[in-house]
Write a protein that holds these residues in place. Structure first.
Motif, PDB file in Angstrom:
ATOM      1  N   ASN A  27      41.415  44.026  33.307  1.00 35.12           N
ATOM      2  CA  ASN A  27      42.114  42.748  33.234  1.00 35.12           C
ATOM      3  C   ASN A  27      41.771  41.893  34.446  1.00 35.12           C
ATOM      4  OD1 ASN A  27      43.864  40.909  32.009  1.00 35.12           O
ATOM      5  ND2 ASN A  27      45.601  41.611  33.242  1.00 35.12           N
ATOM      6  N   TYR A 101      44.330  39.673  39.056  1.00 35.18           N
ATOM      7  CA  TYR A 101      44.504  40.579  37.934  1.00 35.18           C
ATOM      8  C   TYR A 101      45.494  40.097  36.878  1.00 35.18           C
ATOM      9  CZ  TYR A 101      48.573  41.948  40.710  1.00 35.18           C
ATOM     10  OH  TYR A 101      49.742  41.947  41.441  1.00 35.18           O
ATOM     11  N   SER A 102      46.040  38.910  37.042  1.00 31.18           N
ATOM     12  CA  SER A 102      46.935  38.336  36.046  1.00 31.18           C
ATOM     13  C   SER A 102      46.731  36.838  35.990  1.00 31.18           C
ATOM     14  CB  SER A 102      48.391  38.681  36.350  1.00 31.18           C
ATOM     15  OG  SER A 102      48.829  38.011  37.519  1.00 31.18           O
TER      16      SER A 102
END
Length: 121
Positions: A27, A101-102
């Protein structure tokens, strides 16, 4: 779920060359700085080379002029070309990356599992 996987380590004779690769997967929204570190038995981990998202680089004094770090942003991969290898380069080499990561811009530094480089005399 972000993972870094190194490859390319092995055993070479002094004066030889190796090219390490580290691919990030999972991700990933963005990768900022990336780098390589190494740790020999009984010694502290040390910086080998780092590279910014814009391509700026820095190297540890012991490898300057012999190693070259590069990256392929399309492949989320960082490389370390190692030339003129010396026995004192023997260590486990770890890649790392500062990764968003987000979708919300949260970042952290991830580490690979390490790859062994052994340089024989």
């Amino acid at each position: 779920q972000v993972q870094l996987v190194e490859s390319g380590g092995g055993v070479v004779q002094a004066g030889g060359s190796l090219r390490l690769s580290c691919a990030a997967s999972g991700n990933i929204f963005n990768i900022n700085g990336m780098g390589w570190y190494r740790q020999a038995p009984g010694k502290q981990r040390e910086l080998v080379a780092g590279i910014t998202s814009g391509g700026g680089t820095n190297y540890g004094d012991s490898v300057k002029g012999r190693f070259t770090i590069s990256r392929d942003n399309a492949k989320n991969t960082v490389y370390l070309q190692m030339n003129s290898l010396k026995p004192e380069d023997t260590a486990v080499y770890y890649c790392n990356a500062d990764i968003q990561y987000s979708r919300y811009p949260l970042t952290r530094e991830y580490w690979g599992q390490g790859t062994q480089v052994t340089v024989s005399s």
